[in-house]
Design an enzyme around this catalytic site. Structure first.
Site, PDB file in Angstrom:
ATOM      1  N   ALA A  61     -10.375   4.001   0.054  1.00 30.36           N
ATOM      2  CA  ALA A  61      -9.625   5.217  -0.258  1.00 30.36           C
ATOM      3  C   ALA A  61      -8.140   4.874  -0.137  1.00 30.36           C
ATOM      4  CB  ALA A  61     -10.005   6.318   0.719  1.00 30.36           C
ATOM      5  N   GLY A 105     -14.004   3.064   1.338  1.00 27.52           N
ATOM      6  CA  GLY A 105     -14.520   3.946   0.293  1.00 27.52           C
ATOM      7  C   GLY A 105     -15.009   3.171  -0.929  1.00 27.52           C
ATOM      8  N   GLU A 108     -18.440   2.211  -0.063  1.00 26.98           N
ATOM      9  CA  GLU A 108     -19.237   3.444  -0.064  1.00 26.98           C
ATOM     10  C   GLU A 108     -19.550   3.889  -1.492  1.00 26.98           C
ATOM     11  OE1 GLU A 108     -16.339   5.347   2.553  1.00 26.98           O
ATOM     12  OE2 GLU A 108     -17.952   5.734   3.982  1.00 26.98           O
ATOM     13  N   GLU A 128     -12.529   0.573   8.225  1.00 25.77           N
ATOM     14  CA  GLU A 128     -11.821   1.788   8.669  1.00 25.77           C
ATOM     15  C   GLU A 128     -11.418   1.727  10.132  1.00 25.77           C
ATOM     16  OE1 GLU A 128     -14.577   1.766   6.812  1.00 25.77           O
ATOM     17  OE2 GLU A 128     -14.486   3.302   5.249  1.00 25.77           O
TER      18      GLU A 128
HETATM   19  N1  CO8 Z   1      -4.893   2.094  -0.131  1.00 28.75           N
HETATM   20  C1  CO8 Z   1      -3.680   2.023  -0.666  1.00 28.75           C
HETATM   21  N2  CO8 Z   1      -3.127   0.874  -1.102  1.00 28.75           N
HETATM   22  C2  CO8 Z   1      -3.867  -0.265  -0.961  1.00 28.75           C
HETATM   23  C3  CO8 Z   1      -5.131  -0.267  -0.389  1.00 28.75           C
HETATM   24  C4  CO8 Z   1      -5.672   0.994   0.036  1.00 28.75           C
HETATM   25  N3  CO8 Z   1      -6.900   1.121   0.547  1.00 28.75           N
HETATM   26  N4  CO8 Z   1      -5.616  -1.524  -0.382  1.00 28.75           N
HETATM   27  C5  CO8 Z   1      -4.659  -2.291  -0.927  1.00 28.75           C
HETATM   28  N5  CO8 Z   1      -3.598  -1.542  -1.276  1.00 28.75           N
HETATM   29  C6  CO8 Z   1      -2.340  -1.986  -1.897  1.00 28.75           C
HETATM   30  C7  CO8 Z   1      -1.430  -2.668  -0.874  1.00 28.75           C
HETATM   31  O1  CO8 Z   1      -0.724  -1.699  -0.142  1.00 28.75           O
HETATM   32  C8  CO8 Z   1      -0.566  -3.507  -1.787  1.00 28.75           C
HETATM   33  O2  CO8 Z   1       0.404  -2.665  -2.358  1.00 28.75           O
HETATM   34  P1  CO8 Z   1       1.972  -3.124  -2.392  1.00 28.75           P
HETATM   35  O3  CO8 Z   1       1.946  -4.373  -3.248  1.00 28.75           O
HETATM   36  O4  CO8 Z   1       2.643  -1.962  -3.005  1.00 28.75           O
HETATM   37  O5  CO8 Z   1       2.337  -3.421  -0.977  1.00 28.75           O
HETATM   38  C9  CO8 Z   1      -1.517  -3.928  -2.907  1.00 28.75           C
HETATM   39  O6  CO8 Z   1      -2.604  -3.006  -2.849  1.00 28.75           O
HETATM   40  C10 CO8 Z   1      -2.089  -5.320  -2.709  1.00 28.75           C
HETATM   41  O7  CO8 Z   1      -2.657  -5.402  -1.435  1.00 28.75           O
HETATM   42  P2  CO8 Z   1      -2.304  -6.569  -0.387  1.00 28.75           P
HETATM   43  O8  CO8 Z   1      -0.903  -7.050  -0.594  1.00 28.75           O
HETATM   44  O9  CO8 Z   1      -2.648  -6.065   0.974  1.00 28.75           O
HETATM   45  O10 CO8 Z   1      -3.304  -7.706  -0.866  1.00 28.75           O
HETATM   46  P3  CO8 Z   1      -3.965  -8.865   0.015  1.00 28.75           P
HETATM   47  O11 CO8 Z   1      -4.658  -9.751  -0.967  1.00 28.75           O
HETATM   48  O12 CO8 Z   1      -2.981  -9.437   0.958  1.00 28.75           O
HETATM   49  O13 CO8 Z   1      -5.078  -8.100   0.899  1.00 28.75           O
HETATM   50  C11 CO8 Z   1      -6.893  -6.556   1.278  1.00 28.75           C
HETATM   51  C12 CO8 Z   1      -6.182  -7.495   0.291  1.00 28.75           C
HETATM   52  C13 CO8 Z   1      -7.533  -7.379   2.407  1.00 28.75           C
HETATM   53  C14 CO8 Z   1      -7.991  -5.819   0.501  1.00 28.75           C
HETATM   54  C15 CO8 Z   1      -5.855  -5.571   1.879  1.00 28.75           C
HETATM   55  O14 CO8 Z   1      -5.150  -4.953   0.830  1.00 28.75           O
HETATM   56  C16 CO8 Z   1      -6.469  -4.465   2.719  1.00 28.75           C
HETATM   57  O15 CO8 Z   1      -6.844  -4.711   3.854  1.00 28.75           O
HETATM   58  N6  CO8 Z   1      -6.536  -3.240   2.135  1.00 28.75           N
HETATM   59  C17 CO8 Z   1      -6.995  -2.085   2.871  1.00 28.75           C
HETATM   60  C18 CO8 Z   1      -8.485  -2.120   3.057  1.00 28.75           C
HETATM   61  C19 CO8 Z   1      -8.930  -0.916   3.844  1.00 28.75           C
HETATM   62  O16 CO8 Z   1      -8.585  -0.722   4.994  1.00 28.75           O
HETATM   63  N7  CO8 Z   1      -9.769  -0.073   3.210  1.00 28.75           N
HETATM   64  C20 CO8 Z   1     -10.294   1.121   3.855  1.00 28.75           C
HETATM   65  C21 CO8 Z   1      -9.422   2.288   3.562  1.00 28.75           C
HETATM   66  S1  CO8 Z   1      -9.931   3.745   4.433  1.00 28.75           S
HETATM   67  C22 CO8 Z   1     -11.254   4.306   3.537  1.00 28.75           C
HETATM   68  O17 CO8 Z   1     -11.607   3.780   2.540  1.00 28.75           O
HETATM   69  C23 CO8 Z   1     -11.953   5.512   4.081  1.00 28.75           C
HETATM   70  C24 CO8 Z   1     -12.888   6.135   3.055  1.00 28.75           C
HETATM   71  C25 CO8 Z   1     -13.242   7.501   3.554  1.00 28.75           C
HETATM   72  C26 CO8 Z   1     -13.872   8.367   2.493  1.00 28.75           C
HETATM   73  C27 CO8 Z   1     -13.012   8.847   1.425  1.00 28.75           C
HETATM   74  C28 CO8 Z   1     -12.067   9.934   1.793  1.00 28.75           C
HETATM   75  C29 CO8 Z   1     -11.084  10.303   0.693  1.00 28.75           C
END
Ligand code: CO8
Length: 251
Positions: A61, A105, A108, A128
């Site tokens: 998400a 998400g 999921e 999460e």
């Molecule tokens: N949300 C928003 N932006 C994201 C997300 C995300 N989940 N994941 C990646 N991005 C963005 C980064 O902020 C970055 O943007 P910018 O270039 O503007 O800084 C761009 O994507 C590229 O990401 P990274 O630079 O971090 O890329 P890496 O290759 O270094 O890392 C990862 C890749 C490991 C996937 C890393 O991006 C990461 O850890 N992302 C977050 C993963 C995460 O925590 N997901 C869970 C989110 S919470 C959730 O899903 C709850 C669901 C609940 C139900 C739904 C309710 C609405």
């Protein structure tokens, strides 16, 4: 934020928000729900393929969108709600074709689909806990059903990711395929389904999904009713006649 195309009998939906690794924001989920509804209603489509990019199916998400949410507002406006569950209302089979990250998400959403095909590059996780929250769109339940308590608990408690090979071994994904043929394998599956009897396909999907929701006794009863119902279809007549006449069925 999504791209759609028709390939044979498959409706292919590609999540397309590369700058954010397909983070599932409100707009994307709205567009996804519309596309799913359109393909579900189109009689030329037998099954839907849901995929992302080489790098990410979806990295979760949208964290930016969630950051400033507060409890009463999220509860009153049900911010998970129907938008997130659109895929569960689709009557045709939905195949998730996952390459790269399927996190939070994203994992999921893949698990809400009827089955998952994974590229060798796929990585599944529920990270999460690292954000101070827990899965909120069914992850703690569907992952546990799919891979058992210990593995699910470890992933949900620590945020550890699982690669494609481990995901196949654990039963999360149906098959692992080379990344370059991921979508074509999923489309081939949709084609195969398209050649079968449509009522049997719909009832097979309903019966297997019921195993996640009903106690065994009720599930077996539902299966029996669906099974018997199929004796009222042309598909059953054609399928059995073709077998006995040693020819291919024409559904
Ligand atoms: N949300 C928003 N932006 C994201 C997300 C995300 N989940 N994941 C990646 N991005 C963005 C980064 O902020 C970055 O943007 P910018 O270039 O503007 O800084 C761009 O994507 C590229 O990401 P990274 O630079 O971090 O890329 P890496 O290759 O270094 O890392 C990862 C890749 C490991 C996937 C890393 O991006 C990461 O850890 N992302 C977050 C993963 C995460 O925590 N997901 C869970 C989110 S919470 C959730 O899903 C709850 C669901 C609940 C139900 C739904 C309710 C609405």
């Amino acid at each position: 934020m999504i791209l759609t195309e028709v390939q044979g009998r498959a409706g292919v939906i590609r999540l397309n928000r590369p700058a954010a690794l397909n983070a599932l924001c409100d707009q994307l989920m709205g567009e996804l729900g519309e596309a799913l509804g359109r393909f579900d209603a189109d009689p030329a489509i037998a099954a839907i393929v849901l995929t992302g990019s080489e790098r990410a199916f979806a990295a979760g998400a949208d964290i930016k969108e969630m950051q400033n949410r507060r409890f009463p507002g999220t509860y009153l406006h049900d911010f998970i709600g129907a938008r997130w569950e659109a895929v569960l209302t689709v009557r045709k089979p939905v195949i998730a074709a996952v390459a790269g990250f399927a996190l939070g998400g994203g994992c999921e959403l893949a698990m809400m689909c009827d089955l998952i095909l994974a590229a060798e590059t796929a990585k599944f996780g529920q990270p999460e806990i690292n954000l101070g929250i827990i899965p909120g769109a069914g992850g703690s339940q569907r992952l546990t059903h799919a891979i058992g308590k210990s593995k699910a608990m470890e992933m949900v408690l620590t945020g550890r990711m699982m690669n494609a090979e481990e995901a196949e071994r654990a039963g999360l994904v149906a098959r692992v395929v080379p990344a370059e043929s991921l979508v074509s394998e999923a489309v081939a599956l949709a084609e195969k389904i398209g050649g079968l009897s449509a009522p049997a396909v719909a009832m097979a999907k309903e019966a297997v999904n019921a195993a996640f929701e009903l106690p065994l006794r009720e599930g077996v009863r539902l299966e029996r009713r669906l099974f018997l119902g199929l004796f009222g279809t042309e598909g059953q007549k054609e399928g059995m006649a073709a077998f006995l006449e040693k020819r291919k069925p024409r559904f």
